[in-house]
Design a protein around this motif. Structure first.
Motif, short mmCIF file in Angstrom:
data_model
loop_
_atom_site.label_atom_id
_atom_site.label_comp_id
_atom_site.label_asym_id
_atom_site.label_seq_id
_atom_site.Cartn_x
_atom_site.Cartn_y
_atom_site.Cartn_z
N MET A 79 0.85 -1.19 0.17
CA MET A 79 -0.19 -0.10 -0.13
C MET A 79 0.98 1.24 -0.05
O MET A 79 2.11 1.18 0.49
CB MET A 79 -0.77 0.13 1.34
N ASP A 80 0.46 2.32 -0.53
CA ASP A 80 0.98 3.79 -0.48
C ASP A 80 -0.11 4.64 0.37
O ASP A 80 -1.06 4.67 0.00
CB ASP A 80 1.66 4.32 -1.77
N ILE A 81 0.36 5.28 1.59
CA ILE A 81 -0.58 5.90 2.12
C ILE A 81 -0.12 7.44 2.38
O ILE A 81 1.02 7.92 3.23
CB ILE A 81 -0.95 5.26 3.57
N PRO A 82 -0.62 8.25 1.60
CA PRO A 82 -0.26 9.89 1.48
C PRO A 82 -0.88 10.33 2.66
O PRO A 82 -1.79 9.83 3.20
CB PRO A 82 -0.34 10.27 0.08
N ALA A 83 -0.45 11.62 3.01
CA ALA A 83 -0.94 12.53 4.16
C ALA A 83 -2.27 12.77 3.23
O ALA A 83 -2.36 13.18 2.14
CB ALA A 83 -0.25 13.63 4.34
N GLY A 84 -3.44 12.61 4.21
CA GLY A 84 -4.79 13.38 3.62
C GLY A 84 -5.67 12.41 3.22
O GLY A 84 -6.64 12.60 2.81
N LYS A 85 -5.17 11.03 3.08
CA LYS A 85 -6.10 10.00 2.53
C LYS A 85 -6.16 8.74 3.60
O LYS A 85 -5.23 8.45 4.21
CB LYS A 85 -5.59 9.31 1.17
N ALA A 86 -7.40 8.19 3.73
CA ALA A 86 -7.55 7.09 4.73
C ALA A 86 -7.28 5.70 4.06
O ALA A 86 -7.71 5.53 2.81
CB ALA A 86 -8.96 7.10 5.18
N PRO A 87 -6.48 5.01 4.50
CA PRO A 87 -6.14 3.62 3.98
C PRO A 87 -7.29 3.04 3.68
O PRO A 87 -8.25 2.80 4.50
CB PRO A 87 -5.19 3.12 4.81
N GLU A 88 -7.39 2.20 2.66
CA GLU A 88 -8.66 1.38 1.84
C GLU A 88 -8.84 0.19 2.65
O GLU A 88 -9.95 -0.31 3.17
CB GLU A 88 -8.85 1.53 0.62
N THR A 89 -7.60 -0.64 3.01
CA THR A 89 -7.55 -1.79 3.50
C THR A 89 -6.81 -1.84 4.67
O THR A 89 -5.91 -0.85 4.94
CB THR A 89 -7.12 -2.84 2.53
N ALA A 90 -6.94 -2.92 5.46
CA ALA A 90 -6.07 -3.05 6.72
C ALA A 90 -4.65 -3.73 6.32
O ALA A 90 -4.54 -4.35 5.10
CB ALA A 90 -6.93 -4.03 7.68
N LEU A 91 -3.68 -3.46 7.09
CA LEU A 91 -2.25 -4.15 6.67
C LEU A 91 -2.44 -5.58 7.43
O LEU A 91 -2.80 -5.59 8.65
CB LEU A 91 -1.44 -3.16 7.39
N GLN A 92 -1.86 -6.63 6.89
CA GLN A 92 -1.85 -7.91 7.28
C GLN A 92 -0.60 -8.36 7.82
O GLN A 92 0.54 -7.39 7.50
CB GLN A 92 -2.18 -8.89 6.35
N PRO A 93 -0.31 -9.26 8.80
CA PRO A 93 0.92 -9.50 9.32
C PRO A 93 1.83 -9.92 7.95
O PRO A 93 1.35 -10.36 7.20
CB PRO A 93 0.75 -10.61 10.27
N GLY A 94 3.11 -9.62 8.11
CA GLY A 94 3.79 -9.86 6.83
C GLY A 94 3.96 -9.11 5.76
O GLY A 94 4.31 -9.39 4.43
N GLN A 95 3.09 -7.72 5.91
CA GLN A 95 3.15 -7.02 5.01
C GLN A 95 3.73 -5.37 5.44
O GLN A 95 3.69 -5.35 6.66
CB GLN A 95 1.66 -6.43 4.41
N VAL A 96 4.05 -4.70 4.53
CA VAL A 96 4.38 -3.16 4.95
C VAL A 96 3.62 -2.05 3.96
O VAL A 96 3.18 -2.68 2.83
CB VAL A 96 5.73 -2.94 4.68
N ALA A 97 3.52 -1.00 4.63
CA ALA A 97 2.75 0.19 3.57
C ALA A 97 3.54 1.41 3.54
O ALA A 97 3.96 1.66 4.86
CB ALA A 97 1.24 0.48 4.25
#
Ligand code: AMP
Ligand code: MG
Length: 416
Positions: A79-97
């Motif tokens: 995932m890429d999470i810029p400022a000002g945007k809510a992440p659309e999905t949850a992060l699972q163990p074993g992943q990074v955003a």
């Protein structure tokens, strides 16, 4: 000798019947220096959501516990999470955003790895290679790099107490909470009167025996400094008619306070005493204070009235000591005097009244050292111009030896 009124007792008597003014709403850009008329409760938490404190990668902290320079851990960037945007999905163990400073933490993540602890070349590679593996060279603890919801203030917290003076920080804080206006106490309106046949208005030439009226201006500016709105009356002459006319003129404006200077010392008090008696009830006090022994206080048509001494330094010092607390009470302010301590650098002698000596302050590496600003004549306003502080010599201490530590009331930030 009749006994002198203690300074603290005088303040008590002055404050006894004073009530603070009512509230008004104002825009926050007008609120600097104004007084909060009610507690301010945070309507939201700040920050409103958990977010990243740095540019890096949101992870599940426990995934990184075995990471080291020699044995980096590799996890996919999902995932890429810029400022000002809510992440659309949850992060699972074993992943990074990938996450930017101030961007909301994705659900499931509990730490942010600084970009420096990865192989990611932030500047060179600004598009995010989703699906690529990120190499992590250091473990991160749970909570690291995360700013929790309500870290600065929680919804429902009292963030600014009634009586607080709004400074830049308070105004930024209420803006951060989305408030564009605040409830403040109305500013006290204060009418200033000078009196004396020797006083000449500023635009006229000085003739023999005359001086310019300086008290009107120093007192008006003190009123302003301490949050009031000053108005100045024409100078009252030393005659019944003139004094009556000027005081009646002042009352016609329905001020919250009237302050006059001069005409309260022994020789001149009678004239003023008669007029003030006609207009209200005023007590003439001899206060255990130097400078500023003679002082009148009372009410004219229910308007609190101060008759300050005429000497320019006495007028300013009695304002600082006795009028300021009254002005703050009218303004609903819980501000207080800024005291510090300093060691006397000069020998000081007094007559046993509580004395406010005009001093400069220099720091010797350990402490503030106070030196008298030359003459301490209550007529010499230069002693106030030069002063960083008033050094307070308590009642009955007639000699202050150099090295004695005493309280000082700061008038400005000392230079060194
Ligand atoms: P008085 O209380 O009238 O005897 O005044 C005491 C001293 O203060 C005298 O030297 C006055 O000339 C001086 N004085 C009174 N009013 C003012 C003023 N508005 N500005 C400057 N000096 C003043
Ligand atoms: Mg006079």
């Amino acid at each position: 000798m009749t006994s002198l009124l203690n300074v603290d007792r005088a303040i008590e008597l002055i404050l006894m019947d004073l009530k603070s003014k009512g509230p008004e709403h104002i825009g926050i850009t007008e609120a600097l220096g104004r007084v909060a008329a009610a507690d301010i409760v945070a309507p939201i938490s700040l920050p409103p959501f958990a977010n990243s404190a740095l540019d890096g990668f949101a992870v599940v902290a426990s995934d990184t516990s075995d990471a080291s320079e020699d044995a980096p851990i590799e996890l996919p960037i999902v995932m890429d999470i810029p400022a000002g945007k809510a992440p659309e999905t949850a992060l699972q163990p074993g992943q990074v955003a990938r996450i930017m400073t101030g961007a909301p933490m994705p659900e499931g993540a509990n730490a942010v790895i600084p970009v420096e602890d990865t192989n990611f070349d932030w500047e060179a590679d600004d598009h995010v290679p989703l699906g690529d593996m990120l190499r992590i060279t250091r473990p991160v603890k749970a909570g690291a790099g995360v700013r929790d919801v309500g870290e600065s203030a929680k919804r429902g917290d009292v963030i600014i107490k009634k009586g607080t003076i709004f400074r830049s920080a308070e105004i930024g804080m209420v803006a951060g909470l989305g408030m564009s206006d605040v409830l403040v106490t109305q500013q006290p309106r204060v009418t200033i009167i000078s009196s004396g046949d020797e006083l000449v208005p500023l635009h006229q030439p000085l003739t023999p025996g005359k001086i310019y009226d300086s008290n009107s201006y120093s007192l008006m500016m003190l009123v302003k400094e301490y949050g009031g709105i000053p108005t100045r009356m024409p100078v009252a002459r030393d005659s019944m008619e003139s004094v009556r006319e000027v005081f009646e003129g002042a009352l016609a404006g329905y001020p919250d306070m009237i302050i006059s200077s001069a005409g309260v010392s022994m020789g001149t008090a009678d004239l003023i005493r008669n007029i003030l008696g006609e207009l209200g009830s005023v007590d003439f006090w001899r206060i255990n204070l130097r400078p500023g022994k003679p002082l009148a206080f009372g009410h004219l048509h229910d308007v609190p009235f101060f008759g300050l001494p005429g000497n320019p330094v006495s007028a300013m010092v009695t304002f600082e000591v006795l009028v300021r607390p009254a002005l703050l009470k009218l303004a609903g302010s819980n501000d207080h005097d800024y005291y510090s301590t300093a060691v006397a650098g000069d020998r000081i002698t007094t007559d046993g009244r509580r004395s406010y000596e005009r001093v400069t302050l220099t720091h010797d590496g350990n402490q503030w050292v106070a030196h008298l600003t030359g003459t301490q004549s209550s007529g010499a306003l230069m002693s106030m111009v030069l002063a960083d502080a008033l050094m307070i010599v308590p009642e009955d201490m007639k000699v202050v030896e150099p090295g004695t530590v005493l309280p000082v009331k700061l008038l400005r930030q000392p230079k060194s």
